[in-house]
Enzyme design. Sequence first.
Site, PDB file in Angstrom:
ATOM      1  N   ILE A 137      -7.404   2.579   0.414  1.00  0.00           N
ATOM      2  CA  ILE A 137      -6.931   1.335   1.016  1.00  0.00           C
ATOM      3  C   ILE A 137      -7.248   1.425   2.505  1.00  0.00           C
ATOM      4  O   ILE A 137      -7.429   2.512   3.051  1.00  0.00           O
ATOM      5  CB  ILE A 137      -5.418   1.082   0.790  1.00  0.00           C
ATOM      6  N   ASP A 138      -7.358   0.285   3.152  1.00  0.00           N
ATOM      7  CA  ASP A 138      -7.798   0.246   4.548  1.00  0.00           C
ATOM      8  C   ASP A 138      -6.798   0.918   5.484  1.00  0.00           C
ATOM      9  O   ASP A 138      -5.610   1.057   5.159  1.00  0.00           O
ATOM     10  CB  ASP A 138      -8.010  -1.204   4.991  1.00  0.00           C
TER      11      ASP A 138
END
Length: 305
Positions: A137-138
Amino acid sequence: MEWKSHTVLPDEHNQRIDKLLVKLNSDVSRTQVQGWIKDDFVKVNDETVKSNYKCQTGDRITWQMPEVEPLDIQAENIPLEIMYEDKDVLVVNKPRGMVVHPSAGHSSGTLVNALLYHCHDLSGINGMERPGIVHRIDKDTSGLLMVAKNDRAHMGLARQLSDKTVKRKYEAVVHGVISHNSGTIDAPIGRDPKDRQKMAVVENGKEAVTHFQVLKRFQDFTHVECVLETGRTHQIRVHFQYINHPLAGDPKYGPKKTLSIGGQALHARVLGFEHPVSGKWMEFEAEPPEVFQKVLDDLNKTLDF
């Protein structure tokens, strides 16, 4: 390193050499290609050129992709919120602002650095720079991630991602008021042809499907729950920009005038999967961090008038 070659076609006539090489090499940026040219890894008709060289029909381009120096990844004593752990898998609630794995510009302070300190038995399928990492995930997205502690577990978890059987629910705050209560965004995602540092909905992109449901509407924003059917890079951020409801606080895909929260309002709240060894279904939930909750609290106050 082997040299690659390409003869310029008529429809490629007069294109800049750096732009053409980006098209000929998947997953590289224009900045990387310009670095190759500067370091003499690119030649046209056996001569070095500059990045702004205009290719001519029949030109023979030869190039090498320079080997990337392996990163020296150190274990770091960084606190982790471990939701679950056994000898095969680990589920962690990644904080906002933490990069998942080391890369250029992020050699320390990442989730991988923390994991290497916490446990020494991580899968090696993704190499030395991404041990145990099955999905990402970012940096500014918080929430749940599953980590593989051995190759058998890694392959089992990766297969579930490929088969679209992993349960992934996100919460987000988006610009604008979404009128319908639920919907599905089915639009392929690939590199943005105008900006290689971004993703976009493009005709020849990879399949990407996001289901969403409205949780609450505010004056200028909407709180939504998103369910991922696929897991493309920046998928939720790109899809909501595509339907003209970009994520609040998103510096890359949102408007300049947005909420000042230092990154997109996005949280991976629910993660469910079948244990890759026991076969038991496992499901976890993590509340959004304080900064996300404060956004919702502040938006709720706008309704009290």
